[in-house]
Design an enzyme around this catalytic site. Structure first.
Site, PDB file in Angstrom:
ATOM      1  N   HIS A  29       0.812  -1.209   0.000  1.00 11.11           N
ATOM      2  CA  HIS A  29       0.000   0.000   0.000  1.00 11.11           C
ATOM      3  C   HIS A  29       0.843   1.255   0.000  1.00 11.11           C
ATOM      4  O   HIS A  29       0.447   2.289  -0.516  1.00 11.11           O
ATOM      5  CB  HIS A  29      -0.993  -0.038   1.143  1.00 11.11           C
ATOM      6  N   ARG A  56     -10.921   4.296  -2.497  1.00 15.57           N
ATOM      7  CA  ARG A  56     -10.559   3.517  -1.305  1.00 15.57           C
ATOM      8  C   ARG A  56     -10.874   4.359  -0.079  1.00 15.57           C
ATOM      9  O   ARG A  56     -10.481   5.522  -0.017  1.00 15.57           O
ATOM     10  CB  ARG A  56      -9.067   3.215  -1.312  1.00 15.57           C
ATOM     11  N   ARG A  86     -15.622   2.006  -2.502  1.00 18.19           N
ATOM     12  CA  ARG A  86     -15.360   0.668  -1.988  1.00 18.19           C
ATOM     13  C   ARG A  86     -15.433   0.699  -0.466  1.00 18.19           C
ATOM     14  O   ARG A  86     -14.844   1.574   0.168  1.00 18.19           O
ATOM     15  CB  ARG A  86     -13.977   0.182  -2.419  1.00 18.19           C
ATOM     16  N   GLU A  91     -11.096 -10.509  -6.488  1.00 15.67           N
ATOM     17  CA  GLU A  91      -9.675 -10.494  -6.164  1.00 15.67           C
ATOM     18  C   GLU A  91      -9.231 -11.747  -5.423  1.00 15.67           C
ATOM     19  O   GLU A  91      -8.070 -11.909  -5.092  1.00 15.67           O
ATOM     20  CB  GLU A  91      -9.312  -9.243  -5.354  1.00 15.67           C
ATOM     21  N   ASN A  98      -4.156  -6.823  -7.956  1.00 15.22           N
ATOM     22  CA  ASN A  98      -3.079  -6.933  -6.964  1.00 15.22           C
ATOM     23  C   ASN A  98      -3.265  -8.149  -6.060  1.00 15.22           C
ATOM     24  O   ASN A  98      -2.378  -8.976  -5.913  1.00 15.22           O
ATOM     25  CB  ASN A  98      -2.993  -5.676  -6.100  1.00 15.22           C
ATOM     26  N   ASP A  99      -4.445  -8.234  -5.451  1.00 18.45           N
ATOM     27  CA  ASP A  99      -4.692  -9.374  -4.576  1.00 18.45           C
ATOM     28  C   ASP A  99      -4.899 -10.651  -5.382  1.00 18.45           C
ATOM     29  O   ASP A  99      -4.470 -11.727  -4.967  1.00 18.45           O
ATOM     30  CB  ASP A  99      -5.904  -9.116  -3.666  1.00 18.45           C
ATOM     31  N   ARG A 113       2.894 -10.287  -1.479  1.00 19.96           N
ATOM     32  CA  ARG A 113       3.178  -9.162  -2.355  1.00 19.96           C
ATOM     33  C   ARG A 113       4.159  -8.161  -1.774  1.00 19.96           C
ATOM     34  O   ARG A 113       4.585  -7.240  -2.459  1.00 19.96           O
ATOM     35  CB  ARG A 113       1.882  -8.464  -2.748  1.00 19.96           C
ATOM     36  N   CYS A 135      -9.103  -2.823 -11.767  1.00 18.08           N
ATOM     37  CA  CYS A 135      -8.695  -1.651 -11.000  1.00 18.08           C
ATOM     38  C   CYS A 135      -7.359  -1.850 -10.298  1.00 18.08           C
ATOM     39  O   CYS A 135      -6.956  -1.051  -9.488  1.00 18.08           O
ATOM     40  CB  CYS A 135      -9.774  -1.270  -9.990  1.00 18.08           C
TER      41      CYS A 135
END
Lengths: 105, 587
Positions: free
Chosen positions: B192, B299, B336, B436, B459-460, B470, B507
């Site tokens: 992040h 987010r 989200r 995800e 990403n996930d 990650r 996304c």
């Protein structure tokens, strides 16, 4: 606390010791020595040239940054100095911190 | 000059003086306490020392059990410092006589020892051992300060921040006027911290490995966030070259801003909807400035972090309204719900016991479904915001259909409450789910019947598909959006969405990398959501693309067997489609 033979007077006993630990008097060795020194009532001083520190303090011993072959002057003064000196000089000269740990046990 | 390589996470070049955070430790202000508080301060100090000693002993036991006594005993020495007579005497004097606050006393005492040690040990192999003392200092300070670390406040001049690691919240509070860039020893591509750096358009390189010992605050350093390079003490020729590159980059991004009002449409006339990913309401401006069609991912975690209490419904609402106002009429804003997770911020709502495997634990929507008052508060605010614009709600980290149904059920309950309270909201607010978790991707056909849209969180999805942490630089090579397994999952999700007339976008970071744009268009995506600073580059590719060509590229990529093959293939295709970008790039 060990009870060494009380010395007749309180004048300090001295010994010169060469650091033989190939890693020098590094952190672990310094703290192991300090722990051992703390078992005696006597004051314990370690000197490298003109710098003199409390031998019961690992962090102070560390600041001597004593590399291998450094000559250190050990000075012990107090009632159990006679008992302490041979043990401490052997410890200070110990070739490894592990050896020193064994010595303490 | 020392050139170090890391993982590039946020493009851009910066040159400036270093501010080394961890080697110098946290910045501890020289604070004094009033005489009547000295005893209090001593007590605070000793509590911290005891806690730190306990921790060091625990570490010793852990390491002894895992690696043997030889390694454990290193930490035995750490534990001994907490009863060291000289150290304790120094601390006592500093607090009792000089009336310094405990933090400063610890910092000062350690630094005195380090100074003596380094002076004495100069030029010997022992010199670097002072790291142990700093480690001890940090251990104590951690207990004194709790989670407070404020090293980046009150910067006088712009700097490049160098640190062991930065937490996402530390990154988020960086002042762009005071920090040119940052580089860290730890961290991974899609942490992040990296995402935030990208959002803030702050050049950043992470996962460099040890280097903080080689640099001092004030040294000139260069961060190249394109190539993933950190240069310490650059040669004048190299520095000049980088200054040129930096200035060129600035003017190029200016050129892209000029293009912002051109439509995102392919050469053969297919419209692409390019949306922005944002963290903070202020970033909506970055979206509109680059011609985003809306916000595809807002987010909301940052409403929750850096504070002791949860945000109120009103605070949620005000933040959402700011974004809606900035985006203006007719532009969707996808909000989200809370996605607090293992690698983010576990505050009061986190698990009581540390989880063995946080990324597989109670995070994101799992946390919300266990703490429904928290969840309902946010849903209320999102629904209320829906009265003021094209607001859509999206649930993250959904793994199963029952989970999704629970979320929708709660949403409907909250709608009922609002109706009874006479609050305005959009009763047909579009509902989406992030895809995800591989289980959701595999079940995409079933999910597609129950929601209005999907957003593929690559990403996930990559992390869970390849089982690669990650943020762990040692397995970062496994983690690739180009992995054939990932591409097949994306294709399956897009196909399922199309079959059921469900909306779908990507996304993750992947959608912001222009290298993947032809592939994603070819897989059937007509909507992408990406960091606003990547919008111009992605749009430039879209405008040079034929959908037929893109479909051929996707079909070809799907036949390849490894991530490396896919990347190499896409690089070749990029050279053909958009030679400018390929020429300007460095691959």
């Amino acid at each position: 606390m060990e009870n060494g033979h009380p010395s007749t007077d309180n004048s300090p006993l001295r010994a010169t010791v060469k650091v033989s630990n190939p890693k020098g008097l590094h952190m672990r060795a310094a703290f192991a020595f300090a722990k051992l020194a703390a078992r005696f009532r006597s004051t314990v001083t370690v000197r490298k040239q003109d710098r003199k520190v409390n031998g019961k303090s690992g962090v102070s011993l560390m600041t001597l940054a004593a590399v291998p072959d450094t000559e250190l002057d050990l000075e012990v003064a107090g009632e159990d100095a006679q008992a302490a000196l041979p043990i401490l000089s052997k410890a200070l000269a110990a070739p490894s911190a592990d050896g020193l740990d064994r010595l303490i046990q | 000059m020392i050139t170090l390589r890391g993982i590039p996470v946020s493009a851009g070049v910066a040159i400036g003086p270093a501010l080394v955070l961890d080697a110098e430790g946290v910045r501890i202000p020289q604070r004094k306490v009033p005489p009547e508080q000295v005893e209090c301060e001593i007590a605070r100090l000793h509590a911290a020392l005891a806690a730190a000693a306990f921790e060091a002993n625990q570490t010793q036991r852990d390491i002894t059990a895992r690696l043997g006594a030889k390694y454990g005993s290193i930490f035995a020495a750490h534990a001994l410092i907490f009863e060291d007579p000289d150290f304790l005497a120094d601390l006592d004097t500093l607090v009792r006589t000089e009336r310094f606050a405990a933090e400063y006393a610890v910092s000062r005492a350690i630094r005195e020892f380090v100074k003596a040690f380094e002076k004495e040990g100069q030029g010997t192999f022992l010199a670097w051992r002072s790291a142990d003392l700093f480690d001890i200092e940090k251990r104590i300070l951690k207990h004194l300060l709790g989670n407070r670390r404020e090293p980046l406040q009150d910067l006088k001049e712009p700097v490049i921040v160098l640190a062991r690691d930065l937490t996402p919240s530390e990154t988020a509070v960086l002042d762009k006027n005071k920090v040119f860039a940052f580089a860290t020893e730890h961290g991974g591509r899609t942490s992040h911290t990296a995402i935030i750096a990208n959002a803030m358009e702050l050049p950043a390189v992470v996962g460099i490995g040890h280097f903080l010992n080689d640099v001092t605050s004030g040294d000139t350093v260069i961060v190249d966030g394109v190539e993933g390079v950190l240069i310490l003490d650059p040669d004048p020729a190299v520095e000049a070259q980088y200054r040129k590159a930096r200035d060129a980059r600035i003017s190029r991004s200016g050129y892209w801003v000029v293009e912002r009002n051109l439509p995102a449409v392919t050469r053969d006339g297919v419209d692409m909807e390019l949306l922005g990913n944002i963290e903070f309401p202020d970033e909506a401006t970055a979206c509109t400035a680059r011609g985003a069609a809306g916000v595809g991912l807002y987010r909301t975690e940052f409403l929750y972090v850096g504070r002791d209490s949860d945000p109120t419904e009103e605070e949620h609402l005000q933040a959402y309204l700011r974004v809606i106002r900035e985006m203006g009429e007719g532009r969707p804003v996808v909000i989200r719900t809370l996605d607090l997770g293992a690698d983010k911020f576990v505050a009061a709502h986190g698990p009581k016991e540390p989880e063995k495997n946080p990324s597989l634990g109670v995070r994101s929507v799992r946390l919300c479904l266990r703490d429904t008052p928290l969840f309902r508060k946010q849903l209320r605010a999102i629904l209320r915001a829906s009265a003021f614009g094209d607001v859509r709600v999206m649930f993250p980290m959904i793994s199963t259909l029952p989970e999704l149904r629970k979320c929708v059920f709660l949403l409907n309950e909250v709608k009922e409450d609002l109706r009874e309270a006479g609050e305005r909201f959009n009763p047909t607010i579009p509902v989406g789910t992030m895809i995800e978790v591989p289980s959701a991707a595999i079940m995409a056909n079933e999910f597609a019947r129950e929601v209005n849209f999907f957003s593929i969180g690559t990403n996930d999805l990559i992390q869970y598909t390849l089982a690669a942490d990650r943020t762990n630089e040692l397995v970062a090579d496994l983690y690739s959006p180009a992995d054939p397994a990932v591409l097949r999952l994306i294709k399956a999700v897009v196909d399922a969405a199309r079959t059921h007339g469900t909306g779908v976008n990507v996304c993750g970071e992947m959608s912001g990398d222009p290298l993947f744009t032809p592939l994603l268009v070819g897989l059937g995506l007509r909507q992408l959501s990406l960091a606003p600073n990547n919008l111009p580059a992605v749009k430039a590719v879209v405008r040079r693309l034929d959908v037929g060509d893109a479909e051929r590229i996707a079909a070809e990529a799907l036949t390849l067997e490894s991530a490396r093959d896919v990347v190499n293939y896409l690089l070749r295709e990029r050279k053909r489609i958009h030679p400018e970008a390929a020429g300007g790039g460095e691959e």
